[in-house]
Enzyme design. Structure first.
Site, PDB file in Angstrom:
ATOM      1  N   GLU A   1       0.856  -1.182   0.000  1.00  0.00           N
ATOM      2  CA  GLU A   1       0.000   0.000   0.000  1.00  0.00           C
ATOM      3  C   GLU A   1       0.900   1.242   0.000  1.00  0.00           C
ATOM      4  O   GLU A   1       1.839   1.309   0.783  1.00  0.00           O
ATOM      5  CB  GLU A   1      -0.902  -0.022   1.241  1.00  0.00           C
ATOM      6  CG  GLU A   1      -1.838  -1.208   1.231  1.00  0.00           C
ATOM      7  CD  GLU A   1      -2.260  -1.684   2.633  1.00  0.00           C
ATOM      8  OE1 GLU A   1      -2.148  -0.909   3.584  1.00  0.00           O
ATOM      9  OE2 GLU A   1      -2.696  -2.841   2.732  1.00  0.00           O
TER      10      GLU A   1
ATOM     11  N   GLU B   1      -5.096  -6.557   2.789  1.00  0.00           N
ATOM     12  CA  GLU B   1      -3.959  -7.348   3.273  1.00  0.00           C
ATOM     13  C   GLU B   1      -4.074  -8.822   2.916  1.00  0.00           C
ATOM     14  O   GLU B   1      -3.062  -9.484   2.669  1.00  0.00           O
ATOM     15  CB  GLU B   1      -3.796  -7.177   4.791  1.00  0.00           C
ATOM     16  CG  GLU B   1      -3.175  -5.841   5.205  1.00  0.00           C
ATOM     17  CD  GLU B   1      -4.162  -4.685   5.129  1.00  0.00           C
ATOM     18  OE1 GLU B   1      -5.387  -4.944   5.052  1.00  0.00           O
ATOM     19  OE2 GLU B   1      -3.726  -3.523   5.142  1.00  0.00           O
TER      20      GLU B   1
ATOM     21  N   GLN C   1       3.443  -1.778   5.744  1.00  0.00           N
ATOM     22  CA  GLN C   1       3.287  -0.501   6.445  1.00  0.00           C
ATOM     23  C   GLN C   1       3.474  -0.629   7.955  1.00  0.00           C
ATOM     24  O   GLN C   1       4.318   0.019   8.534  1.00  0.00           O
ATOM     25  CB  GLN C   1       1.953   0.157   6.128  1.00  0.00           C
ATOM     26  CG  GLN C   1       1.827   0.548   4.666  1.00  0.00           C
ATOM     27  CD  GLN C   1       0.937   1.742   4.448  1.00  0.00           C
ATOM     28  OE1 GLN C   1       0.179   2.142   5.323  1.00  0.00           O
ATOM     29  NE2 GLN C   1       1.028   2.318   3.261  1.00  0.00           N
TER      30      GLN C   1
ATOM     31  N   ASP D   1       1.521  -4.728  12.660  1.00  0.00           N
ATOM     32  CA  ASP D   1       0.263  -5.080  13.325  1.00  0.00           C
ATOM     33  C   ASP D   1      -0.768  -5.616  12.323  1.00  0.00           C
ATOM     34  O   ASP D   1      -1.665  -6.372  12.687  1.00  0.00           O
ATOM     35  CB  ASP D   1      -0.303  -3.847  14.030  1.00  0.00           C
ATOM     36  CG  ASP D   1       0.741  -3.179  14.909  1.00  0.00           C
ATOM     37  OD1 ASP D   1       0.657  -3.307  16.138  1.00  0.00           O
ATOM     38  OD2 ASP D   1       1.666  -2.537  14.352  1.00  0.00           O
TER      39      ASP D   1
ATOM     40  N   HIS E   1      -0.413   0.143  16.448  1.00  0.00           N
ATOM     41  CA  HIS E   1       0.716   0.401  15.547  1.00  0.00           C
ATOM     42  C   HIS E   1       2.019   0.277  16.332  1.00  0.00           C
ATOM     43  O   HIS E   1       2.905   1.099  16.221  1.00  0.00           O
ATOM     44  CB  HIS E   1       0.630   1.806  14.941  1.00  0.00           C
ATOM     45  CG  HIS E   1      -0.459   1.976  13.945  1.00  0.00           C
ATOM     46  ND1 HIS E   1      -1.795   1.924  14.271  1.00  0.00           N
ATOM     47  CD2 HIS E   1      -0.414   2.193  12.595  1.00  0.00           C
ATOM     48  CE1 HIS E   1      -2.515   2.113  13.182  1.00  0.00           C
ATOM     49  NE2 HIS E   1      -1.706   2.272  12.153  1.00  0.00           N
TER      50      HIS E   1
END
Ligand SMILES: Cc1ncc(C[n+]2csc(CCOP(=O)(O)OP(=O)(O)O)c2C)c(N)n1
Ligand SMILES: [Mg+2]
Lengths: 337, 325
Positions: free
Chosen positions: A29, A63, A85, A88, A131
């Protein structure tokens, strides 16, 4: 020899492999939108310009698809290098990693294999609980996956190139505060270091001794390898000499280097940012206890994140993940045993 | 009525359909008798879907299947012996005994290891198609899934990606009206759970009688042409019905009797046989000869598999990681 950050060393590794092998491609992404960031941490910025947007794919936020496309294309001979990215989000693609990627070679009786790389930025960095996780231990539990965690620029290039050439699914955990990318993060550590221009790889399963010592063996990965080094400096002034080992790859794991160190020190401390319960330190500790208990002069000590989600407030976050002070404290206690 | 194929193709299709039917029947009895280990999800009643979709594929094209893979595998060319030995967990199985009933397949003939995670094969098929595209090959992949799989997130993510990247993949929903014991009408508000959703991704879709092998084959031909020509994915929804229960434990008591009768009357194998006779593409005698040959092939494969050696136990620890071959 160039001076590079981990982010730039990873970029260089991917670019070199893409130049070498037309089957290598990268995807994720915001992977490399012109004018964008290059993933979340600049690693893939600029690759599109060199390799074209057919080999640098900007994917939808999907994902399951991202991981599945890696599995399928890898089985057909491609070598995908995907960027998540934030690590998590691994949980959003869990089926594809654990039930698919990890099992294809086995279920097919060895007829297919899945040479894919999944890059997962990890670690607490004042972003809140979703995150922040250090999930590397999770994946060490899955036969069929390899798990690596480079913590220096030199290692980042060599391990990433090896990951791309490996014929199995490799998860790469990259610590957000170690990237040393342009966007400065609070508490970030500069990892800028010398990175040779030549085509080198670092074999998996070879730990690095970051510092030699004779009293305590500290095994620590990613950010914690730096905290352990800082703590070791302080401890040195008190006459406690620590050997710091960075395992660099968790699957496969280099037990030999740890054993060799324990033959000198007789004391083992394991430090990771991953949570305590069933963290990879539990595996290492029990393996040493099972196989080399008589090398030990004292109980094994594990310093890990407390078993809670990572809180946002910097003062709380710092409390939850192991600090230099906690390592120093535990080392002093260990020497008193 | 559909355009009739030439005699060779017609008989070839019939041969495969009959093989699947008899294979599944035999497996069923082997289970009932307690001779075969494991579980089964059978494709009896859905033979026209597998054969119609796969008959025109090349050997180097691919196919991705589900927990109900036998028909797809046999139609794609996985050997009967390889299938039967895998069911018995034998070394000569198509996955050397490490796959089992829900993971049969053989990449040598373009059959990926079948996927027992509902919806798990959808993004993988997109990846296979992406590889074809990146490698500038004109291959395609047919990816089968059930009506139930259309409610998985992986369905949405995969259709969307296939559409934006114009991937050479044909997504084939075998809508047998049930996901395990649950009617699809209870879990999807659309009458055609796959085809009606295609508009959301701007993918062309078609709803086809999945019990009519010629109609399925016509739809397949169009979709394969589109995919090979670089025009992107197609969604084909095949209306069909399984003749048996969902799995080996399912006595199938949730399906209305009149619904079962409606579908059982439209048996794809029997109907195609009738077409072959009524259009004089084949004589009764020719078909009987084909049928006998298949039955004896199956006997032979069972005999072979039962007597074949089990894998060496050490092999349980191999193939976790690819060591290079
Ligand atoms: C992710 C996942 N959830 C649930 C199951 C259990 N399960 C196996 S088959 C099945 C029904 C699938 O229905 P459908 O997709 O319509 O395929 P069919 O069985 O009708 O061929 C279920 C719920 C599974 N294998 N995978
Ligand atoms: Mg169904």
């Amino acid at each position: 020899m160039a001076l590079l950050s981990i982010a730039d060393a990873l970029k260089l590794a991917i670019a070199e492999e893409m130049r070498r092998d037309p089957l290598v491609f990268c995807l994720g992404e915001d992977e490399d939108i012109p004018g964008g960031m290059g993933g979340a941490f600049t690693v893939t910025k600029g690759l599109g310009e060199e390799f074209g947007y057919e080999r640098v794919l900007n994917t939808p936020i999907s994902e399951i698809m991202l991981a599945g496309v890696c599995v399928g294309s890898a089985m057909m001979g491609m070598r995908p290098v995907a960027d998540l990215q934030y690590g998590d989000f691994l949980f959003c693609m869990m089926d594809q990693l654990v039930n698919q990627a990890a099992k294809m070679c086995y279920m097919s009786g060895g007829k297919v294999h899945v040479p894919m790389v999944m890059r997962a930025p990890c670690g607490a960095s004042n972003r809140g609980a979703q995150h922040a996780q250090s999930l590397e231990s999770f994946f060490t539990h899955i036969p069929g996956l390899k798990v690596i965690c480079p913590s220096t620029a030199y290692d980042a290039k060599g391990l990433m190139k090896q990951a791309i050439r490996d014929d199995n699914p490799v998860l790469v955990f990259e610590h957000k505060l170690l990237y040393g990318s342009k966007r400065k993060e609070k508490d970030a550590i500069s990892t800028i270091g010398e990175v040779p221009e030549d085509d080198y790889v670092i074999e998996f399963g070879k730990a690095a001794v970051r510092r030699e010592g004779k009293d305590i063996t500290i095994v620590a990965n990613l950010m914690m390898s730096y905290k352990a080094l800082e703590a070791s400096q302080l401890l040195e002034q008190e006459g406690i000499s620590c050997e710091v080992i960075d395992p660099r790859t968790l699957v496969p794991f280099d037990y030999d280097t740890v054993v060799a160190s324990l033959q000198k020190t007789g004391r083992l401390m394991i430090v990771h940012e991953d949570t305590y319960h069933c963290g990879w330190g539990a595996q290492l500790g029990s393996w040493i206890a099972e196989n080399h208990i008589f090398l030990l002069d004292a109980p094994i000590v594990r310093v890990a994140a407390y078993d809670v989600p990572i809180p946002f407030s910097p003062i709380l976050e710092n409390h939850v993940i192991p600090s230099k002070d906690r390592i120093v404290e535990e080392a002093r206690k260990l020497m008193r045993v | 009525m559909s355009k009739l194929p030439n005699k060779e193709k017609a008989l070839g299709m019939y041969r495969q359909m009959y093989l699947i039917r008899k294979y599944e029947e035999r497996i069923y009895y082997l289970f009932l008798e307690g001779i075969m280990p494991g579980t089964i999800h059978q494709s009896t009643g859905q033979e026209a879907c597998a054969v119609g979709m796969l008959y025109d594929l090349r050997k180097d094209d691919y196919m991705a299947s589900t927990h109900r893979p036998a028909g797809h595998d046999l139609a794609k060319g996985v050997s009967l012996r390889g299938m039967m030995c895998e069911m018995f967990g034998k070394e000569d199985g198509c996955c050397h005994g490490k796959g089992g009933a829900m993971h049969t397949g053989d990449v040598e003939v373009g059959a990926l290891v079948a996927n027992a995670i509902v919806g798990g094969n959808l993004p993988i098929a997109a990846g296979v198609a992406l590889a074809f595209k990146m490698q500038k090959k004109d291959n395609v992949i047919v990816c089968f899934f059930g009506d139930g799989a259309t409610n998985e997130g992986s369905f949405h993510e995969s259709m969307n990606a296939a559409a934006i990247w114009k991937l050479p993949v044909i997504y084939v929903c075998e809508n047998n009206l049930y996901s395990a014991t649950t009617s699809i009408a209870l879990t999807c508000n659309m009458p055609n759970p796959a085809a009606d959703r295609a508009v959301a991704y701007a993918i062309p879709a078609e709803v086809v009688d999945g019990n009519d092998v010629l109609k399925v084959n016509e739809a397949a031909a169009k979709a394969i042409k589109r995919a090979r020509g670089g025009e992107g994915p197609t969604i084909i929804e095949l209306k069909t019905y399984r003749h048996g229960g969902h799995s080996r434990n399912d006595a199938c008591q949730y399906r209305p009797k009149d619904e079962e009768k409606h579908w059982f009357d439209r048996d794809p194998v029997k109907n195609f046989r009738d077409v072959l006779i009524s259009t004089q593409l084949a004589t009764e005698q020719e078909l009987k000869t084909i049928e006998k040959a298949i039955e004896s092939d199956i006997d032979e494969s069972v005999e072979y598999a039962q007597n074949a050696p089990f894998p060496q136990i050490e092999s349980a620890l191999a193939d976790v990681y690819w060591e290079g071959k």
